[in-house]
Design a protein around this motif. Structure first.
Motif, PDB file in Angstrom:
ATOM      1  N   LYS A  91       0.836  -1.207   0.000  1.00  0.00           N
ATOM      2  CA  LYS A  91       0.000   0.000   0.000  1.00  0.00           C
ATOM      3  C   LYS A  91       0.874   1.261   0.000  1.00  0.00           C
ATOM      4  O   LYS A  91       0.686   2.158  -0.814  1.00  0.00           O
ATOM      5  CB  LYS A  91      -0.932   0.021   1.229  1.00  0.00           C
ATOM      6  CG  LYS A  91      -1.847  -1.189   1.338  1.00  0.00           C
ATOM      7  CD  LYS A  91      -2.760  -1.113   2.545  1.00  0.00           C
ATOM      8  CE  LYS A  91      -2.057  -1.183   3.892  1.00  0.00           C
ATOM      9  NZ  LYS A  91      -1.389  -2.467   4.189  1.00  0.00           N
ATOM     10  N   GLY A  92       1.794   1.312   0.940  1.00  0.00           N
ATOM     11  CA  GLY A  92       2.651   2.496   1.059  1.00  0.00           C
ATOM     12  C   GLY A  92       3.511   2.687  -0.185  1.00  0.00           C
ATOM     13  O   GLY A  92       3.667   3.804  -0.681  1.00  0.00           O
ATOM     14  N   THR A  93       4.060   1.595  -0.687  1.00  0.00           N
ATOM     15  CA  THR A  93       4.928   1.649  -1.872  1.00  0.00           C
ATOM     16  C   THR A  93       4.165   2.221  -3.071  1.00  0.00           C
ATOM     17  O   THR A  93       4.650   3.108  -3.773  1.00  0.00           O
ATOM     18  CB  THR A  93       5.433   0.224  -2.204  1.00  0.00           C
ATOM     19  OG1 THR A  93       6.141  -0.278  -1.064  1.00  0.00           O
ATOM     20  CG2 THR A  93       6.330   0.210  -3.420  1.00  0.00           C
ATOM     21  N   LEU A 115      -6.305   7.044   0.645  1.00  0.00           N
ATOM     22  CA  LEU A 115      -6.279   6.525   2.015  1.00  0.00           C
ATOM     23  C   LEU A 115      -5.468   5.241   2.036  1.00  0.00           C
ATOM     24  O   LEU A 115      -5.714   4.330   1.248  1.00  0.00           O
ATOM     25  CB  LEU A 115      -7.704   6.263   2.512  1.00  0.00           C
ATOM     26  CG  LEU A 115      -8.527   7.511   2.837  1.00  0.00           C
ATOM     27  CD1 LEU A 115      -9.975   7.131   3.118  1.00  0.00           C
ATOM     28  CD2 LEU A 115      -7.934   8.242   4.043  1.00  0.00           C
ATOM     29  N   ASP A 116      -4.477   5.191   2.916  1.00  0.00           N
ATOM     30  CA  ASP A 116      -3.573   4.033   3.018  1.00  0.00           C
ATOM     31  C   ASP A 116      -3.620   3.550   4.468  1.00  0.00           C
ATOM     32  O   ASP A 116      -3.086   4.205   5.355  1.00  0.00           O
ATOM     33  CB  ASP A 116      -2.166   4.491   2.592  1.00  0.00           C
ATOM     34  CG  ASP A 116      -1.049   3.571   3.064  1.00  0.00           C
ATOM     35  OD1 ASP A 116      -1.321   2.486   3.608  1.00  0.00           O
ATOM     36  OD2 ASP A 116       0.129   3.963   2.895  1.00  0.00           O
ATOM     37  N   GLY A 117      -4.300   2.442   4.701  1.00  0.00           N
ATOM     38  CA  GLY A 117      -4.359   1.899   6.064  1.00  0.00           C
ATOM     39  C   GLY A 117      -5.602   2.336   6.831  1.00  0.00           C
ATOM     40  O   GLY A 117      -5.697   2.093   8.030  1.00  0.00           O
ATOM     41  N   GLY A 138      11.976  -7.989   5.610  1.00  0.00           N
ATOM     42  CA  GLY A 138      13.105  -7.332   4.942  1.00  0.00           C
ATOM     43  C   GLY A 138      12.892  -5.845   4.730  1.00  0.00           C
ATOM     44  O   GLY A 138      13.686  -5.173   4.080  1.00  0.00           O
ATOM     45  N   ARG A 139      11.806  -5.325   5.292  1.00  0.00           N
ATOM     46  CA  ARG A 139      11.481  -3.922   5.020  1.00  0.00           C
ATOM     47  C   ARG A 139      12.369  -2.950   5.790  1.00  0.00           C
ATOM     48  O   ARG A 139      12.701  -3.147   6.949  1.00  0.00           O
ATOM     49  CB  ARG A 139      10.030  -3.624   5.382  1.00  0.00           C
ATOM     50  CG  ARG A 139       9.747  -2.106   5.309  1.00  0.00           C
ATOM     51  CD  ARG A 139       8.306  -1.775   5.323  1.00  0.00           C
ATOM     52  NE  ARG A 139       7.609  -2.401   6.427  1.00  0.00           N
ATOM     53  CZ  ARG A 139       6.287  -2.475   6.498  1.00  0.00           C
ATOM     54  NH1 ARG A 139       5.539  -1.966   5.542  1.00  0.00           N
ATOM     55  NH2 ARG A 139       5.722  -3.048   7.524  1.00  0.00           N
ATOM     56  N   LEU A 140      12.688  -1.848   5.142  1.00  0.00           N
ATOM     57  CA  LEU A 140      13.345  -0.707   5.777  1.00  0.00           C
ATOM     58  C   LEU A 140      12.484   0.504   5.460  1.00  0.00           C
ATOM     59  O   LEU A 140      12.001   0.643   4.339  1.00  0.00           O
ATOM     60  CB  LEU A 140      14.742  -0.498   5.172  1.00  0.00           C
ATOM     61  CG  LEU A 140      15.730  -1.639   5.422  1.00  0.00           C
ATOM     62  CD1 LEU A 140      16.944  -1.481   4.525  1.00  0.00           C
ATOM     63  CD2 LEU A 140      16.137  -1.666   6.896  1.00  0.00           C
ATOM     64  N   GLN A 196      14.205  -0.122  10.897  1.00  0.00           N
ATOM     65  CA  GLN A 196      13.237  -1.220  10.908  1.00  0.00           C
ATOM     66  C   GLN A 196      12.117  -0.875  11.877  1.00  0.00           C
ATOM     67  O   GLN A 196      12.371  -0.504  13.029  1.00  0.00           O
ATOM     68  CB  GLN A 196      13.904  -2.536  11.328  1.00  0.00           C
ATOM     69  CG  GLN A 196      12.881  -3.672  11.303  1.00  0.00           C
ATOM     70  CD  GLN A 196      13.468  -5.056  11.541  1.00  0.00           C
ATOM     71  OE1 GLN A 196      14.421  -5.207  12.305  1.00  0.00           O
ATOM     72  NE2 GLN A 196      12.889  -6.057  10.908  1.00  0.00           N
ATOM     73  N   ARG A 197      10.878  -0.985  11.428  1.00  0.00           N
ATOM     74  CA  ARG A 197       9.749  -0.652  12.292  1.00  0.00           C
ATOM     75  C   ARG A 197       9.659  -1.597  13.475  1.00  0.00           C
ATOM     76  O   ARG A 197       9.885  -2.792  13.340  1.00  0.00           O
ATOM     77  CB  ARG A 197       8.439  -0.723  11.480  1.00  0.00           C
ATOM     78  CG  ARG A 197       8.113   0.569  10.798  1.00  0.00           C
ATOM     79  CD  ARG A 197       7.015   0.463   9.795  1.00  0.00           C
ATOM     80  NE  ARG A 197       5.831  -0.241  10.254  1.00  0.00           N
ATOM     81  CZ  ARG A 197       4.721  -0.378   9.523  1.00  0.00           C
ATOM     82  NH1 ARG A 197       4.671   0.152   8.317  1.00  0.00           N
ATOM     83  NH2 ARG A 197       3.689  -1.031   9.982  1.00  0.00           N
ATOM     84  N   ALA A 198       9.270  -1.040  14.639  1.00  0.00           N
ATOM     85  CA  ALA A 198       9.171  -1.850  15.862  1.00  0.00           C
ATOM     86  C   ALA A 198       8.167  -2.986  15.680  1.00  0.00           C
ATOM     87  O   ALA A 198       8.332  -4.068  16.235  1.00  0.00           O
ATOM     88  CB  ALA A 198       8.758  -0.961  17.040  1.00  0.00           C
TER      89      ALA A 198
HETATM   90 MG    MG Z   1       2.336   1.039   4.951  1.00  0.00          MG
END
Ligand code: MG
Ligand code: AP5
Ligand code: ZN
Length: 216
Positions: A13-15, A83-85, A126-128, A159-161
């Motif tokens: 979504k964010g990408t 709207l994302d999320g 693997g997300r940053l 890296q997200r918590a």
């Molecule tokens: Mg997102």
């Protein structure tokens, strides 16, 4: 063009939202990014939200509904928004519908990115993420040009918590139980379009553009 980007955690979504902002010039409204900014700044809202987010639980509806009400009033939303999320629950969807009906700006389309669980876990682990603009990268699938640095804004990648393994599984469960039912809700309204989120990033974007030609 008033859009919802829908899909499980890690679906992209964010990408895709970032690419759509560049092409269509309408803002991305990511409730996750708004909450994380509040956590970072230590606001009252951020302090209240952090415990839910770290566990992968949803932050209470009334908090999110308040955030969206305020955000959609901003002048940059006049020509449309992504709207994302949000929404992630039936009460959130109902509140949105009431809000948009009131200003006669209904949602045009809900883009539902479909990706199987195994791939979601691989993507999330693997997300940053950029701590400044919220852009998503992936160590293998979408690495930044320079390690640890955002291509677009030069921000620092972290890296997200909630991207740790325990929280990820819970986020997927929470999605299935509380959010996935909205697929039927929007299908019944006749505005849902489901896309193959497993294609590569640019192919998914091509598919999105093809759907949006009739709205842009
Ligand atoms: Mg997102
Ligand atoms: P939020 O920030 O919204 O997280 P999420 O829904 O879990 O979604 P993600 O951001 O993890 O995934 P994404 O679909 O944006 O994927 P991305 O593009 O980054 O919410 C976080 C928390 O905030 C929630 O758990 C909750 O606590 C709270 N919250 C937020 N909104 C709320 C609400 N409305 N109500 C209640 N609580 C709320 O991509 C993922 C990875 O995959 C990246 O590494 C990317 O590079 C890679 N990738 C993307 N596309 C592809 C592709 N096509 N091929 C290969 N890799 C790809
Ligand atoms: Zn950035």
């Amino acid at each position: 063009m008033n859009l919802i980007l829908f899909g499980p955690p890690g679906a992209g979504k964010g990408t895709q939202a970032k690419k759509m902002v560049d092409l269509y010039g309408i803002p991305q409204i990511s409730t996750g990014d708004i909450l994380r900014a509040n956590v970072r700044e230590g606001t009252e809202l951020g302090l209240a939200a952090k415990a839910y987010m770290d566990k992968g639980e949803l932050v209470p509806d009334e908090v999110l509904i308040g955030i969206i009400k305020n955000r959609l009033k901003e002048p940059d939303c006049e020509k449309g928004f992504i709207l994302d999320g949000y929404p992630r629950t039936k009460p959130q969807a109902d509140a949105l519908a009431a809000l948009l009906d009131g200003i006669n700006k209904p949602i045009d389309v809900v883009l539902n990115l479909e990706v199987p669980d195994e791939e979601l876990v691989e993507r999330i682990s693997g997300r940053l993420m950029c701590n400044n603009c919220g852009a998503s990268y992936h160590r293998t699938f979408n690495p930044p040009k320079k390690e640890g640095v955002c291509d677009t804004c030069g921000g620092e990648l972290f890296q997200r918590a909630d991207d740790r393994e325990e929280a990820v599984q819970n986020r997927l469960n929470v999605y299935k139980k509380q959010t996935q039912p909205l697929i039927d809700y929007y299908a019944e309204k006749g505005i849902l379009v489901t896309l193959e989120g497993t294609k590569d990033i640019n192919e998914v974007f091509e598919d999105i553009k093809a759907v949006l030609t009739k709205f842009a």
